[in-house]
Each structure stands twice: as structure tokens, then as C-alpha cells.
Design a protein around this motif. Structure first.
Motif, short mmCIF file in Angstrom:
data_model
loop_
_atom_site.label_atom_id
_atom_site.label_comp_id
_atom_site.label_asym_id
_atom_site.label_seq_id
_atom_site.Cartn_x
_atom_site.Cartn_y
_atom_site.Cartn_z
N MET A 170 -62.85 51.80 38.20
CA MET A 170 -62.15 51.61 36.85
C MET A 170 -61.27 50.63 36.87
O MET A 170 -60.68 50.34 37.91
CB MET A 170 -61.35 52.84 36.54
CG MET A 170 -62.22 54.48 36.48
SD MET A 170 -61.06 55.75 35.95
CE MET A 170 -60.55 56.05 37.73
N ALA A 171 -61.05 49.83 35.73
CA ALA A 171 -60.17 48.69 36.02
C ALA A 171 -58.91 49.13 35.84
O ALA A 171 -58.49 49.95 35.04
CB ALA A 171 -60.67 47.91 34.27
N GLU A 172 -58.14 48.40 36.58
CA GLU A 172 -56.54 48.98 36.83
C GLU A 172 -55.87 48.42 35.71
O GLU A 172 -55.17 47.59 35.77
CB GLU A 172 -56.02 48.29 38.07
CG GLU A 172 -56.85 48.90 39.22
CD GLU A 172 -56.33 50.70 39.35
OE1 GLU A 172 -55.04 50.90 39.11
OE2 GLU A 172 -57.19 51.52 39.70
N THR A 173 -56.06 49.07 34.39
CA THR A 173 -55.35 48.54 33.32
C THR A 173 -53.88 49.21 33.36
O THR A 173 -53.52 50.20 33.93
CB THR A 173 -56.04 48.91 32.12
OG1 THR A 173 -55.93 50.38 31.91
CG2 THR A 173 -57.31 48.37 31.98
N LYS A 174 -53.09 49.03 32.51
CA LYS A 174 -51.50 49.34 32.41
C LYS A 174 -51.70 51.00 31.98
O LYS A 174 -50.88 51.59 32.14
CB LYS A 174 -50.91 48.56 31.16
CG LYS A 174 -49.35 49.14 31.19
CD LYS A 174 -48.49 48.34 30.28
CE LYS A 174 -47.16 48.90 30.09
NZ LYS A 174 -46.43 47.84 28.98
N LYS A 175 -52.76 51.09 31.01
CA LYS A 175 -52.89 52.50 30.44
C LYS A 175 -53.25 53.47 31.37
O LYS A 175 -52.88 54.68 31.47
CB LYS A 175 -53.87 52.61 29.21
CG LYS A 175 -53.21 52.25 27.95
CD LYS A 175 -54.23 52.74 26.64
CE LYS A 175 -53.52 52.50 25.50
NZ LYS A 175 -54.41 52.88 24.50
N LEU A 176 -54.26 52.94 32.24
CA LEU A 176 -54.67 53.89 33.63
C LEU A 176 -53.71 54.11 34.30
O LEU A 176 -53.62 55.31 34.89
CB LEU A 176 -55.94 53.08 34.07
CG LEU A 176 -56.39 53.88 35.36
CD1 LEU A 176 -57.26 55.30 35.05
CD2 LEU A 176 -57.39 53.14 36.06
N MET A 177 -52.74 53.07 34.84
CA MET A 177 -51.47 53.48 35.76
C MET A 177 -50.55 54.32 34.92
O MET A 177 -49.91 55.38 35.94
CB MET A 177 -51.00 51.98 36.07
CG MET A 177 -51.91 51.26 37.04
SD MET A 177 -50.96 49.72 37.45
CE MET A 177 -50.89 48.91 35.94
N GLN A 178 -50.53 54.39 33.70
CA GLN A 178 -49.65 55.30 33.24
C GLN A 178 -50.31 56.79 33.23
O GLN A 178 -49.70 57.67 33.41
CB GLN A 178 -49.35 54.79 31.82
CG GLN A 178 -48.39 53.65 31.36
CD GLN A 178 -48.40 53.05 30.04
OE1 GLN A 178 -49.20 53.56 29.11
NE2 GLN A 178 -47.16 52.38 29.97
N LEU A 179 -51.51 56.61 32.90
CA LEU A 179 -52.06 58.04 33.04
C LEU A 179 -52.10 58.75 34.37
O LEU A 179 -51.79 59.89 34.67
CB LEU A 179 -53.34 57.85 32.62
CG LEU A 179 -54.30 59.28 32.43
CD1 LEU A 179 -54.00 60.20 31.32
CD2 LEU A 179 -55.89 58.92 32.26
N ARG A 180 -52.37 57.81 35.22
CA ARG A 180 -52.26 58.33 36.83
C ARG A 180 -50.91 58.82 37.05
O ARG A 180 -50.62 59.94 37.69
CB ARG A 180 -52.65 57.06 37.57
CG ARG A 180 -53.02 57.63 39.08
CD ARG A 180 -53.50 56.43 39.93
NE ARG A 180 -54.80 56.04 39.59
CZ ARG A 180 -55.05 54.62 39.37
NH1 ARG A 180 -54.34 53.74 39.43
NH2 ARG A 180 -56.35 54.61 39.10
N ARG A 181 -49.75 58.09 36.73
CA ARG A 181 -48.52 58.57 36.85
C ARG A 181 -48.32 59.90 36.20
O ARG A 181 -47.46 60.71 36.68
CB ARG A 181 -47.37 57.35 36.51
CG ARG A 181 -47.33 56.46 37.42
CD ARG A 181 -45.90 55.63 37.50
NE ARG A 181 -46.20 54.87 35.97
CZ ARG A 181 -46.54 53.54 35.89
NH1 ARG A 181 -47.13 52.88 36.85
NH2 ARG A 181 -46.64 53.20 34.60
#
Length: 405
Positions: free
Chosen positions: A246-257
Motif C-alpha cells: 500500500m502506498a504510504e500516504t498520510k491517511k494510511l499512517m493516520q489510520l494505522r495510528r
């Protein structure tokens, strides 16, 4: 003449094949395989031999992953059985601990009488169960005995396959450390269980409460079991489920946190349930959403110092568990809604959806358990639901993890 020519041709062909094999062992493909650790062939002086030991590969990782998931399933069984043992007030029926000797329960009537006589010397019988008969004692004894035997089964399920897989070479260096930690944690969990039981066998002349184990030790016992479960399940899932690209987008990092915080909240809510069980706090305010027609009960901070209320005041402990449960439900709902706005792999979407559905089910079970004055079957189902919710949170985190570098 023909035979001599044929012999010369065969000899030259063998020499050419030998040189070709030597060259092939030095090929880029051969070097890559050696680097990746997927080959066990060694070359010395132009000859090849197969090494006896195996090395970790995709197939062995699947085997180890399934084993760890199986072990985590056994840990769930121990948690559920321990909860039922607590709910039926059976945990103090065995007043001593022996690793091997207690594996065989009493057989004859004389042995049962001797075991019952030992139980009669401790506070639970003197204060709470002084009218108990031998058949009633047998029931609570077998409940505790079954829980202890299940614990030994869990220990064997971890230790014996660890020895086998280690000899077979199925573990990487990092995995060796992990499985040794898991096996050590199983041993620690057994000792912690007996340390917890001892707290309920002690004479407490200054206390006017019914004999029960310390809620602090009960929480430590449950918490360590949950940690063992989480570690086993996480390790097993990461071996079996390939990480998504998956592309390491800002939204994905927020979802992971967001998912990590939610998982921690679910764990904390499950742990707070141990304090509820240890203090029988589910029996003090059996109404919802208010507590005896008040949003904040009068005796919420009745103990002094104030901090003592959060661990020893049944009213405060139940209030905290309610707040944590509602907060967990809100966080999971937010996680679900946030994930709907993103393009995620199918497995990740399924995991988040199941997590949300289980959260609402678990809250409904908790409310029903409270309103019905904690019936044993429903309370056991509620406790099992907390483990199911935690399992789904771990699955979500496994699906959202980063690709290994």
C-alpha cells in the motif's frame, strides 16, 4: 577401437559435466539462494552434499504460524475456563500446588474426604461455604482442576513443538528469541496463577469481606494471559498473512495510528474487567445507562486516598469499566467510518467491519450481563467476547502493517 573411442567420449563428457556443475554453483542464482538462506547445498572440491539441517522458508513459516495460532486458541480456552472458574467460585478449592502430583485427582472416597478436610481449614469454607457437602465440593474441585490441567496442556503445546522446530531449523534468529520469550511467559503465567490463589487462602482477621483472591493479582494473571495471547496471535498472523503493498500516504499512517490506539483501548477495557470480577463490581449497580438513577453515583470517590477508589471501590471500578467500554465502542466506530473513505485491501476492510460488528455485540452483552445480575453463562460469554474483540483488533493491525524492508 570402437570401445576405446566410446570410453574416451564418456570420460570427456563427465569432465565437462563436472566443470559445468562447478560453474553453476558459482552462478548469480546460486549466490542469491545462498544469501536468502533457501539452499542447503555445499560445494567443496567440485562435489556437492546435502546438509542435514533444514532452514526457514515459506513452508516452514506456514507451519510455525499455524502452530502459534493453535497455541493462541488454547490460551483463549484457558482464559474462558478461568473466567468460569471465577464465576462459579471454584478457584480456591485446591489449597496447594504440585506440578505433577495434582495431575491425578482423588480417586477413592477416603482421598476425597482428605482433600475436603484440607479445604475446610481455609477461610472460604469457614466463612462462606460452611454448609457445603462433599458432592458440592467435588464440583468446584473439578472446575479448578480442569483449569490447572488446561494450563499444563498450554505449556506442553508451546514447549514440545518449540524443541522439535528448533532441531529442524525452522526458526530464524529473531524467531528463536520470540518463541523462547513465549515459553518463558507460559511458565511465569503458571507461577502467577498460584500466587493469585494464595491471596485468597490467607487469613484476614481485620477484613469483613468474603474470602476472594486479590483483584490486583487477578488482573495481573489475566493481563499476562492476554499478553501471551496477543503475542502468539500477532506472530502467527504475520507469518501466515503477507503484508499488503500500500502506498504510504498520510491517511494510511493516520489510520494505522488510530488502529493501534484503538487496540490498546480494547486491551485496557478487557483488563479492567478483571477488577470488576475481582471485586464483584457487577453486582453493585444493576441499571443502565444511569447508576441508581444518577449519572455519577454518590459513592464514586468514597475511599481515601482518592486513588484507592480506582482499584478497590466496586462502584468506581464498574463506572470505569462502563466508560472504557463506551469509549472503545466510539473509537471503533470512528475507525470504521474513517476506513470507509480510503481504498484498502479487501481483507483489511473485512477485518475492520467485523471489529465494528463485534464491538456493538460486546457492549450489548455487557449491558445484558449487568441488568440480569451477572448470570454465569452470560458473564462467561461477555468475557469471551472481550477476547474475540481483541483478536479482531490484532487482525486489523496485522492487515495494516508496513511492508518489511
Amino acid at each position: 577401437m570402437l570401445i576405446s573411442s566410446l570410453r574416451t567420449t564418456i570420460f570427456c563428457g563427465c569432465r565437462s559435466a563436472g566443470k559445468g556443475f562447478q560453474y553453476s554453483t558459482r552462478s548469480p542464482l546460486r549466490k542469491w539462494l545462498l544469501k536468502r538462506g533457501h539452499s542447503t547445498v555445499t560445494v567443496e572440491g567440485g562435489t556437492s552434499t546435502s546438509a542435514a539441517a533444514s532452514v526457514p522458508n515459506a513452508a516452514s513459516n506456514r507451519i510455525v504460524g499455524r502452530w502459534l495460532l493453535g497455541c493462541s486458541g488454547l490460551v483463549v480456552g484457558a482464559i474462558v475456563l478461568g473466567g468460569v472458574t471465577r464465576l462459579t467460585e471454584s478457584g480456591l478449592s485446591m489449597v496447594d500446588w504440585h506440578l505433577v502430583r495434582e495431575m491425578k485427582p482423588p480417586q477413592s472416597e477416603a482421598e476425597w474426604e482428605a482433600e475436603f478436610s484440607k479445604y475446610q481449614q481455609f477461610p472460604e469454607f469457614k466463612i462462606l461455604n460452611h454448609n457445603m457437602t462433599l458432592p458440592e465440593f467435588k464440583f468446584i474441585f473439578y472446575m479448578e482442576w480442569g483449569h490447572r490441567m488446561w494450563g499444563r496442556l498450554v505449556g506442553l503445546a508451546y514447549i514440545l513443538p518449540t524443541i522439535y522446530f528448533w532441531k529442524k531449523g525452522y526458526f530464524t534468529r529473531s524467531m528463536k528469541g520470540k518463541v523462547l520469550g513465549l515459553c518463558g511467559f507460559v511458565f511465569f503465567q503458571g507461577l502467577l496463577g498460584w500466587y493469585m490463589v494464595k491471596s485468597g487462602l490467607e487469613e484476614k482477621p481485620e477484613s469483613h469481606d468474603i474470602p476472594r483472591v486479590s483483584q490486583y493479582r487477578l488482573s495481573a494473571h489475566l493481563g499476562s494471559a492476554l499478553l501471551l495471547y496477543c503475542a502468539s496471535m500477532w506472530t502467527g498472523l504475520t507469518l501466515l498473512l503477507p503484508a499488503h503493498r500500500m502506498a504510504e500516504t498520510k491517511k494510511l499512517m493516520q489510520l494505522r495510528r488510530f488502529a493501534k490506539g484503538t487496540g490498546g483501548l480494547v486491551f485496557l477495557t478487557a483488563l479492567s474487567g478483571a477488577f470488576v470480577a475481582g471485586l464483584d463490581a457487577g453486582l453493585v449497580y444493576n441499571s443502565f445507562p444511569k447508576m441508581a438513577d444518577r449519572w455519577i453515583p454518590d459513592d464514586l470517590l468514597a475511599f481515601s486516598p482518592t486513588l484507592k477508589n480506582f482499584f478497590e471501590n466496586p462502584t468506581t471500578v464498574q463506572f470505569d469499566h462502563r466508560i472504557l467500554g463506551i469509549t472503545s465502542l466510539t473509537a471503533i466506530t470512528g475507525l470504521y467510518l474513517f476506513s470507509r473513505r480510503m481504498m484498502l485491501p479487501k481483507r483489511a476492510k473485512i477485518a475492520i467491519s467485523l471489529l465494528a460488528a463485534m464491538a456493538y455485540t460486546q457492549v450489548a452483552l455487557g449491558i445484558a450481563t449487568l441488568l440480569l445480575y451477572v448470570p454465569t453463562p452470560l458473564a462467561a460469554t461477555h468475557q469471551s467476547g472481550s477476547v474475540a474483540l481483541l483478536s479482531l483488533a490484532i487482525w486489523v493491525l496485522a492487515e495494516l502493517r508496513r511492508m518489511p524492508k
